[in-house]
Write an enzyme that holds these catalytic residues in place. Structure first.
Site, PDB file in Angstrom:
ATOM      1  N   ILE A   1     -45.645 -30.247  22.662  1.00  0.00           N
ATOM      2  CA  ILE A   1     -46.754 -30.569  21.749  1.00  0.00           C
ATOM      3  C   ILE A   1     -46.523 -29.949  20.370  1.00  0.00           C
ATOM      4  CG2 ILE A   1     -48.354 -28.659  22.294  1.00  0.00           C
ATOM      5  CD1 ILE A   1     -49.183 -32.389  21.692  1.00  0.00           C
TER       6      ILE A   1
ATOM      7  N   SER B   1     -40.962 -18.006  20.185  1.00  0.00           N
ATOM      8  CA  SER B   1     -40.722 -18.814  21.378  1.00  0.00           C
ATOM      9  C   SER B   1     -39.486 -18.234  22.054  1.00  0.00           C
ATOM     10  CB  SER B   1     -40.494 -20.277  20.963  1.00  0.00           C
ATOM     11  OG  SER B   1     -40.794 -21.160  22.002  1.00  0.00           O
ATOM     12  N   ARG B   2     -39.504 -18.172  23.383  1.00  0.00           N
ATOM     13  CA  ARG B   2     -38.416 -17.458  24.051  1.00  0.00           C
ATOM     14  C   ARG B   2     -37.079 -18.165  23.908  1.00  0.00           C
ATOM     15  NH1 ARG B   2     -41.302 -17.856  29.594  1.00  0.00           N
ATOM     16  NH2 ARG B   2     -41.065 -19.960  28.773  1.00  0.00           N
TER      17      ARG B   2
ATOM     18  N   LYS C   1     -55.623 -26.965  23.643  1.00  0.00           N
ATOM     19  CA  LYS C   1     -56.436 -27.168  24.829  1.00  0.00           C
ATOM     20  C   LYS C   1     -55.570 -27.019  26.070  1.00  0.00           C
ATOM     21  CE  LYS C   1     -55.435 -30.407  26.898  1.00  0.00           C
ATOM     22  NZ  LYS C   1     -54.247 -31.050  27.568  1.00  0.00           N
TER      23      LYS C   1
ATOM     24  N   ASP D   1     -55.328 -31.343  33.182  1.00  0.00           N
ATOM     25  CA  ASP D   1     -54.672 -31.126  31.881  1.00  0.00           C
ATOM     26  C   ASP D   1     -54.921 -32.334  30.967  1.00  0.00           C
ATOM     27  OD1 ASP D   1     -52.631 -29.590  30.094  1.00  0.00           O
ATOM     28  OD2 ASP D   1     -51.881 -31.641  30.222  1.00  0.00           O
TER      29      ASP D   1
HETATM   30  P1  NAP Z   1     -44.242 -27.343  27.093  1.00  0.00           P
HETATM   31  O1  NAP Z   1     -43.472 -28.512  26.605  1.00  0.00           O
HETATM   32  O2  NAP Z   1     -43.926 -26.767  28.423  1.00  0.00           O
HETATM   33  O3  NAP Z   1     -44.127 -26.241  25.960  1.00  0.00           O
HETATM   34  C1  NAP Z   1     -44.739 -24.996  26.026  1.00  0.00           C
HETATM   35  C2  NAP Z   1     -43.804 -23.970  25.421  1.00  0.00           C
HETATM   36  O4  NAP Z   1     -44.415 -22.702  25.564  1.00  0.00           O
HETATM   37  C3  NAP Z   1     -42.483 -23.927  26.148  1.00  0.00           C
HETATM   38  O5  NAP Z   1     -41.527 -24.735  25.503  1.00  0.00           O
HETATM   39  C4  NAP Z   1     -42.103 -22.458  26.121  1.00  0.00           C
HETATM   40  O6  NAP Z   1     -41.207 -22.217  25.052  1.00  0.00           O
HETATM   41  C5  NAP Z   1     -43.400 -21.724  25.817  1.00  0.00           C
HETATM   42  N1  NAP Z   1     -43.811 -20.896  26.960  1.00  0.00           N
HETATM   43  C6  NAP Z   1     -44.278 -19.634  26.892  1.00  0.00           C
HETATM   44  N2  NAP Z   1     -44.583 -19.163  28.101  1.00  0.00           N
HETATM   45  C7  NAP Z   1     -44.307 -20.141  28.971  1.00  0.00           C
HETATM   46  C8  NAP Z   1     -44.383 -20.219  30.375  1.00  0.00           C
HETATM   47  N3  NAP Z   1     -44.835 -19.197  31.112  1.00  0.00           N
HETATM   48  N4  NAP Z   1     -44.020 -21.387  30.951  1.00  0.00           N
HETATM   49  C9  NAP Z   1     -43.568 -22.418  30.214  1.00  0.00           C
HETATM   50  N5  NAP Z   1     -43.465 -22.367  28.869  1.00  0.00           N
HETATM   51  C10 NAP Z   1     -43.823 -21.234  28.256  1.00  0.00           C
HETATM   52  O7  NAP Z   1     -45.805 -27.671  27.133  1.00  0.00           O
HETATM   53  P2  NAP Z   1     -46.618 -28.624  26.145  1.00  0.00           P
HETATM   54  O8  NAP Z   1     -46.662 -29.991  26.713  1.00  0.00           O
HETATM   55  O9  NAP Z   1     -46.139 -28.444  24.758  1.00  0.00           O
HETATM   56  O10 NAP Z   1     -48.080 -28.015  26.352  1.00  0.00           O
HETATM   57  C11 NAP Z   1     -48.475 -26.778  25.784  1.00  0.00           C
HETATM   58  C12 NAP Z   1     -49.988 -26.800  25.635  1.00  0.00           C
HETATM   59  O11 NAP Z   1     -50.340 -27.916  24.803  1.00  0.00           O
HETATM   60  C13 NAP Z   1     -50.732 -27.014  26.960  1.00  0.00           C
HETATM   61  O12 NAP Z   1     -51.912 -26.267  26.980  1.00  0.00           O
HETATM   62  C14 NAP Z   1     -51.052 -28.516  26.954  1.00  0.00           C
HETATM   63  O13 NAP Z   1     -52.215 -28.823  27.692  1.00  0.00           O
HETATM   64  C15 NAP Z   1     -51.268 -28.745  25.470  1.00  0.00           C
HETATM   65  N6  NAP Z   1     -51.072 -30.152  25.071  1.00  0.00           N
HETATM   66  C16 NAP Z   1     -49.950 -30.850  25.469  1.00  0.00           C
HETATM   67  C17 NAP Z   1     -49.827 -32.200  25.141  1.00  0.00           C
HETATM   68  C18 NAP Z   1     -48.615 -33.010  25.524  1.00  0.00           C
HETATM   69  O14 NAP Z   1     -48.646 -34.249  25.306  1.00  0.00           O
HETATM   70  N7  NAP Z   1     -47.544 -32.454  26.054  1.00  0.00           N
HETATM   71  C19 NAP Z   1     -50.828 -32.829  24.401  1.00  0.00           C
HETATM   72  C20 NAP Z   1     -51.912 -32.080  23.970  1.00  0.00           C
HETATM   73  C21 NAP Z   1     -52.012 -30.758  24.311  1.00  0.00           C
HETATM   74  P3  NAP Z   1     -40.145 -21.032  25.216  1.00  0.00           P
HETATM   75  O15 NAP Z   1     -39.476 -21.242  26.560  1.00  0.00           O
HETATM   76  O16 NAP Z   1     -39.231 -21.200  24.062  1.00  0.00           O
HETATM   77  O17 NAP Z   1     -40.951 -19.754  25.195  1.00  0.00           O
END
Ligand code: NAP
Length: 307
Positions: free
Chosen positions: A13, A35-36, A89, A167
């Site tokens: 996101i 970011s890690r 969110k 989610d």
């Molecule tokens: P994601 O692709 O998994 O990205 C989250 C990032 O956070 C990871 O790349 C990771 O980066 C970091 N991170 C830190 N602690 C973590 C852990 N314990 N486990 C996994 N990643 C961790 O997730 P996302 O889809 O971007 O979603 C993140 C948030 O945005 C959520 O709350 C989601 O509901 C919200 N959101 C997502 C979307 C969507 O379409 N994907 C839309 C609206 C809102 P590092 O490994 O570099 O630390």
């Protein structure tokens, strides 16, 4: 004043929406990434928010784009360091932890913004305006998508605190709680848990508004083919349909709105306004409904889910 922003969690996101929205918005500037496993060229980089906050890189605010698990500690650290805070969110893993953050921000005179991006979808404000003086007869929410397509490899989403099908489902709840002219409360909940997962893959919910109108919601992550993100509201004076996640609005079958997505630009503009005026925007009602769905949830075990 331009807000210098530290973005935490450079995942899907953050890349798809936050980076382009920040770049397109005057009054806010990306100053650092924490970011890690990922950074951006020519931008100060830190392994985590603690390292960023301990550094001499100046930031005024933190935007958390990490999964909900672990957000509390990151948010606590940001507020403790005197930074304004924007939360993706859902704003956290539990209602109590997020309420505690709200109290902390208030005591420190900092802005906290619990964002609900779907409330910024193009049709939502017009839907709210239409419904404001209507009597609601019934509401039907269908939020059905293919988890394999939208969340490949995201293990956190299946872990406790990751919310599973809520989610995306919480986006529908964020819209409904915003457009209905009266509050609603949950009366029944059935949650389908794959036998090998800790979070539901589907949910059937029944709510009731204060004046007794039924609100039904079906969330399902097993939908292949066309995806469905629709909300249908029957009123005493017409039927309103918000589709495509809130970006299209029709009233009595007549299309009123179909505009390009500006959800995240609107969120950052709002954050700048909130910081500028010393206010917060902190509505937890969508998260409370999800917590209630787990409290009242009758659990059904379904076939194992494999990515
Ligand atoms: P994601 O692709 O998994 O990205 C989250 C990032 O956070 C990871 O790349 C990771 O980066 C970091 N991170 C830190 N602690 C973590 C852990 N314990 N486990 C996994 N990643 C961790 O997730 P996302 O889809 O971007 O979603 C993140 C948030 O945005 C959520 O709350 C989601 O509901 C919200 N959101 C997502 C979307 C969507 O379409 N994907 C839309 C609206 C809102 P590092 O490994 O570099 O630390």
């Amino acid at each position: 004043m331009t807000i210098r922003l530290g973005l935490v969690g450079l995942g899907k996101i953050a890349r798809d929406q936050h980076l382009p929205a920040i770049a397109a918005t005057e009054g806010i500037q990306l100053a650092a990434i924490a970011s890690r496993n990922a950074g951006l060229p020519d931008l100060p980089y830190f392994h985590d928010v603690d390292a960023l906050l301990a550094s001499d890189t100046a930031v005024d605010a933190i935007s958390l784009c990490t999964p909900p698990q672990g957000r509390f500690e990151q948010a606590f650290a940001a507020l403790k360091s005197g930074k304004h805070l924007m939360l993706e969110k859902p704003p956290g893993m539990s209602v109590a932890e997020v309420e505690a953050l709200g109290r902390m921000a208030r005591e420190k005179g900092l802005t906290i913004f619990a964002t609900w991006h779907s409330r910024e979808a193009a049709g939502v404000e017009a839907a709210r305006a239409f419904l404001a003086d209507k009597t609601i007869r019934s509401v039907r929410i269908d939020w059905k998508e293919d988890v394999r397509h939208w969340h490949p490899g995201q293990q956190w989403i299946w872990e406790p605190g990751g919310l599973g099908v809520f989610d995306p489902g919480i986006n529908a709840l964020s819209i409904v709680t915003h457009i209905l002219p009266e509050p609603m409360h949950l009366t029944a909940s059935t949650l389908d848990f794959p036998e090998n997962r800790h979070a539901p893959i589907a949910a059937s919910l029944a709510f009731r508004t204060m004046s007794g109108a039924p609100v039904e919601a079906e969330f399902d992550w097993r939908q292949t083919g066309p995806q469905t993100w629709d909300i249908r509201v029957e009123t005493d004076r017409g039927e309103l349909v918000l589709s495509h996640g809130g970006s299209r609005l029709a009233i009595d079958g007549v299309q009123r709105m179909a505009e390009p997505d500006r959800e995240y630009r609107n969120l950052y503009r709002r954050f700048i306004e909130l910081v500028g005026s010393g206010q917060s925007d902190f509505d937890l009602s969508p998260l409370i409904h999800v917590a209630d769905a787990f409290l009242l949830g009758q659990r059904r075990v379904t076939d194992a889910f494999h990515d």
